[in-house]
Motif scaffolding. Structure first.
Motif, short mmCIF file in Angstrom:
data_model
loop_
_atom_site.label_atom_id
_atom_site.label_comp_id
_atom_site.label_asym_id
_atom_site.label_seq_id
_atom_site.Cartn_x
_atom_site.Cartn_y
_atom_site.Cartn_z
N GLU A 115 40.67 38.17 53.49
CA GLU A 115 41.43 37.83 54.45
C GLU A 115 42.24 38.75 55.33
OE1 GLU A 115 44.07 35.06 52.21
OE2 GLU A 115 42.32 33.53 52.06
N GLU A 140 49.23 43.45 50.44
CA GLU A 140 48.52 43.63 49.05
C GLU A 140 47.47 45.02 48.84
OE1 GLU A 140 45.10 41.04 46.44
OE2 GLU A 140 45.95 40.36 48.35
N THR A 190 47.84 39.94 52.97
CA THR A 190 46.83 40.64 52.43
C THR A 190 46.79 42.29 52.70
OG1 THR A 190 45.43 38.70 52.67
CG2 THR A 190 44.11 40.63 52.17
N ALA A 202 37.66 43.76 49.73
CA ALA A 202 37.48 42.83 48.50
C ALA A 202 36.49 43.23 47.95
CB ALA A 202 37.24 41.18 49.25
N ILE A 259 41.48 43.74 46.76
CA ILE A 259 42.21 42.52 47.04
C ILE A 259 41.46 41.33 46.65
CG2 ILE A 259 43.67 43.68 49.21
CD1 ILE A 259 41.22 42.04 50.78
N SER A 261 39.21 44.06 55.49
CA SER A 261 39.24 43.16 54.44
C SER A 261 37.81 42.84 53.54
CB SER A 261 39.92 41.82 54.89
OG SER A 261 39.03 41.35 55.67
N LYS A 288 41.04 38.27 47.98
CA LYS A 288 40.32 37.51 48.92
C LYS A 288 40.04 38.30 50.38
CE LYS A 288 41.62 32.72 47.42
NZ LYS A 288 42.10 31.66 47.67
#
Length: 257
Positions: free
Chosen positions: A219, A227, A224, A210, A215, A206, A217
């Protein structure tokens, strides 16, 4: 980084890490010790379940577990007597303990008495029209806990119904489903399409995603993960999970921050 440049960058990173040399230092090395489908499934499920923390320690603990199964996990699961499970009670890896292991073994013995492959515990809940494996993971969770079980064991089998990223189960599905000409992932299950796989999302993945703008955030949760997977499907609709190699390599091995 422009979208075309980002795709080229991640394609190159995925190709770099998706190589046979990757296997020996990764938990996937545990199921790679076997050739029988059910041995691979069982070894893979345990390797994925125990896959948190230092990779060297994970491999060592999984090796210990396979030795407790006499290095024939399917034969042990199918034919052991319930009283023999007590010999497993002193096994522990982080928060996974003997009580959890006993239930896993009980479930697997019950399951394989009736079904030939663990694939159907996932694929039986999924339609070809489903864009991701969310239903498969939810369905597996229900099946897995259908027997009387310790409440504490629930923390070791995630479900998207609780917005968990389901990192370890998604990794297990990647191993079993993804068609990999380089011989890292097994591609033994054919009822789930590689295009439906969801990226195994953890804090490392993650954070890298990011940073790359994939993405919003950093998270690690189910929403996510979806996403990120949708973004990666734009780069490769048939095999979005190959980018797990790139994101994992950047985050864990290269410490990309």
């Amino acid at each position: 980084m422009e979208s075309r440049q980002l795709k080229e960058y991640l394609d190159a990173k995925a190709a770099y890490y998706d190589q046979p040399d990757f296997v020996k230092d990764d938990p996937i090395s545990i199921p790679h010790r076997f050739t029988k489908l059910q041995d691979i499934e069982i070894a893979g499920l345990f390797a994925a379940t125990l896959a948190w923390g230092n990779r060297t320690t994970i491999i060592r603990k999984c090796t210990e577990l396979m030795e407790r199964f006499d290095n024939s996990p399917y034969d042990y699961i199918r034919h052991h007597e319930p009283r023999e499970r007590m010999k497993l009670m002193d096994f522990i890896h982080r928060t996974f303990n003997g009580l959890d292991l006993l239930y896993f073994v009980e479930f697997l013995q019950h399951y394989y008495t009736n079904v030939t492959s663990l694939e159907f515990a996932f694929s039986g809940h999924l339609d070809a029209s489903d864009t991701d494996t969310g239903k498969a993971l939810s369905g597996f969770h229900r099946i897995f806990f259908a027997l009387e079980h310790p409440e504490r064991t629930r923390k070791h089998v995630s479900t998207p119904d609780r917005n968990s990223a389901c990192k370890r189960l998604n990794m297990f599905l990647r191993w079993m489903v993804r068609q990999d000409e380089n011989g890292v992932d097994f591609g033994l299950w054919r009822q789930i399409s590689p295009s439906q796989l969801v990226i195994p999302m953890d804090v490392h993945v993650s954070r890298v995603a990011a940073r790359l703008g994939l993405i919003e955030k950093a998270e690690a949760n189910w929403n996510t993960a979806l996403e990120l997977t949708e973004k990666l499907r734009e780069m490769d609709p048939k095999d979005p999970a190959k980018y797990d190699f790139a994101l994992f390599g950047l985050g864990v091995i290269e410490k990309y921050v």
